[in-house]
Motif scaffolding. Structure first.
Motif, PDB file in Angstrom:
ATOM      1  N   UNK A   1       0.839  -1.196   0.000  1.00  0.00           N
ATOM      2  CA  UNK A   1       0.000   0.000   0.000  1.00  0.00           C
ATOM      3  C   UNK A   1       0.872   1.243   0.000  1.00  0.00           C
ATOM      4  N   UNK A   2       0.484   2.209  -0.815  1.00  0.00           N
ATOM      5  CA  UNK A   2       1.132   3.509  -0.779  1.00  0.00           C
ATOM      6  C   UNK A   2       0.850   4.141   0.583  1.00  0.00           C
ATOM      7  N   UNK A   3       1.663   5.105   0.962  1.00  0.00           N
ATOM      8  CA  UNK A   3       1.443   5.793   2.224  1.00  0.00           C
ATOM      9  C   UNK A   3       0.031   6.357   2.298  1.00  0.00           C
ATOM     10  N   UNK A   4      -0.646   6.054   3.392  1.00  0.00           N
ATOM     11  CA  UNK A   4      -2.010   6.525   3.610  1.00  0.00           C
ATOM     12  C   UNK A   4      -2.023   7.553   4.730  1.00  0.00           C
ATOM     13  N   UNK A   5      -2.865   8.559   4.563  1.00  0.00           N
ATOM     14  CA  UNK A   5      -3.024   9.595   5.577  1.00  0.00           C
ATOM     15  C   UNK A   5      -4.471   9.692   6.000  1.00  0.00           C
ATOM     16  N   UNK A   6      -4.740  10.656   6.846  1.00  0.00           N
ATOM     17  CA  UNK A   6      -6.073  10.825   7.414  1.00  0.00           C
ATOM     18  C   UNK A   6      -7.014  11.612   6.535  1.00  0.00           C
ATOM     19  N   UNK A   7      -7.111  11.249   5.273  1.00  0.00           N
ATOM     20  CA  UNK A   7      -7.982  11.944   4.333  1.00  0.00           C
ATOM     21  C   UNK A   7      -9.368  11.324   4.325  1.00  0.00           C
ATOM     22  N   UNK A   8     -10.378  12.178   4.407  1.00  0.00           N
ATOM     23  CA  UNK A   8     -11.769  11.745   4.332  1.00  0.00           C
ATOM     24  C   UNK A   8     -12.072  11.355   2.883  1.00  0.00           C
ATOM     25  N   UNK A   9     -12.601  10.150   2.653  1.00  0.00           N
ATOM     26  CA  UNK A   9     -12.869   9.733   1.275  1.00  0.00           C
ATOM     27  C   UNK A   9     -13.957  10.556   0.586  1.00  0.00           C
ATOM     28  N   UNK A  10     -14.834  11.198   1.354  1.00  0.00           N
ATOM     29  CA  UNK A  10     -15.916  11.984   0.763  1.00  0.00           C
ATOM     30  C   UNK A  10     -15.473  13.378   0.345  1.00  0.00           C
ATOM     31  N   UNK A  11     -14.580  13.978   1.123  1.00  0.00           N
ATOM     32  CA  UNK A  11     -14.161  15.351   0.826  1.00  0.00           C
ATOM     33  C   UNK A  11     -12.776  15.431   0.197  1.00  0.00           C
ATOM     34  N   UNK A  12     -11.957  14.391   0.397  1.00  0.00           N
ATOM     35  CA  UNK A  12     -10.583  14.421  -0.090  1.00  0.00           C
ATOM     36  C   UNK A  12      -9.677  15.285   0.754  1.00  0.00           C
ATOM     37  N   UNK A  13     -10.184  15.771   1.887  1.00  0.00           N
ATOM     38  CA  UNK A  13      -9.401  16.639   2.766  1.00  0.00           C
ATOM     39  C   UNK A  13      -9.034  15.908   4.054  1.00  0.00           C
ATOM     40  N   UNK A  14      -7.949  16.369   4.691  1.00  0.00           N
ATOM     41  CA  UNK A  14      -7.544  15.799   5.973  1.00  0.00           C
ATOM     42  C   UNK A  14      -8.660  16.035   6.978  1.00  0.00           C
ATOM     43  N   UNK A  15      -8.957  15.037   7.804  1.00  0.00           N
ATOM     44  CA  UNK A  15     -10.111  15.106   8.697  1.00  0.00           C
ATOM     45  C   UNK A  15     -10.033  16.216   9.737  1.00  0.00           C
ATOM     46  N   UNK A  16      -8.864  16.503  10.289  1.00  0.00           N
ATOM     47  CA  UNK A  16      -8.730  17.565  11.292  1.00  0.00           C
ATOM     48  C   UNK A  16      -7.265  17.758  11.615  1.00  0.00           C
ATOM     49  N   UNK A  17      -7.006  18.641  12.577  1.00  0.00           N
ATOM     50  CA  UNK A  17      -5.650  18.837  13.056  1.00  0.00           C
ATOM     51  C   UNK A  17      -5.326  17.987  14.260  1.00  0.00           C
TER      52      UNK A  17
END
Length: 125
Positions: free
Chosen positions: A29-45
């Motif tokens: 798997x490529x590096x995964x981050x905390x991105x929301x699949x619906x918005x494509x944005x990081x979920x929070x700080x």
């Protein structure tokens, strides 16, 4: 022969790379981050929330490959702030029960507000 792993439960990759590949019984798997699949944005700080979402994204890709977190053999973890290691580790311990995968954790500058990124290798059982 390698085959693409993808899932509509993860955000669309932001660049020219595959989110995951199978090569025989191995899953990369490529590096995964905390991105929301619906918005494509990081979920929070918040590191804990980002770590939870990162594992949700990892699990979605593993499921698409017919695997689970139980099949993970190696994790490469990038943290923006190593002071966050205890909070990250608390989530990590909940995700991996039984025999834990090998792991390397490093400090890194990450993009797009990411506080954590995890790269996984698994072996389909």
């Amino acid at each position: 022969m390698k085959a693409l792993i993808s899932s509509d439960k993860i955000p669309t990759p932001a660049g020219p790379y595959s989110p995951g590949l199978t090569v025989g019984e191995w899953i990369f798997l490529a590096g995964q981050g905390g991105f929301d699949p619906n918005t494509g944005k990081v979920v929070s700080g918040d590191l804990v929330e980002q770590t939870e979402q990162t594992f949700d994204n990892i699990q979605a890709l593993l499921e698409a490959a017919g695997a689970s977190l139980d099949d993970v053999v190696s994790c490469l973890v990038h943290l923006v702030d190593l002071a966050d290691f205890p909070a990250f580790n608390a989530v990590y311990e909940q995700k991996f029960t039984g025999v834990k995968p090998v792991r390397t954790t490093v400090r890194a500058d990450l993009v797009a507000g990411m506080l954590v990124e995890i790269t996984v290798i698994a072996r389909a059982s």
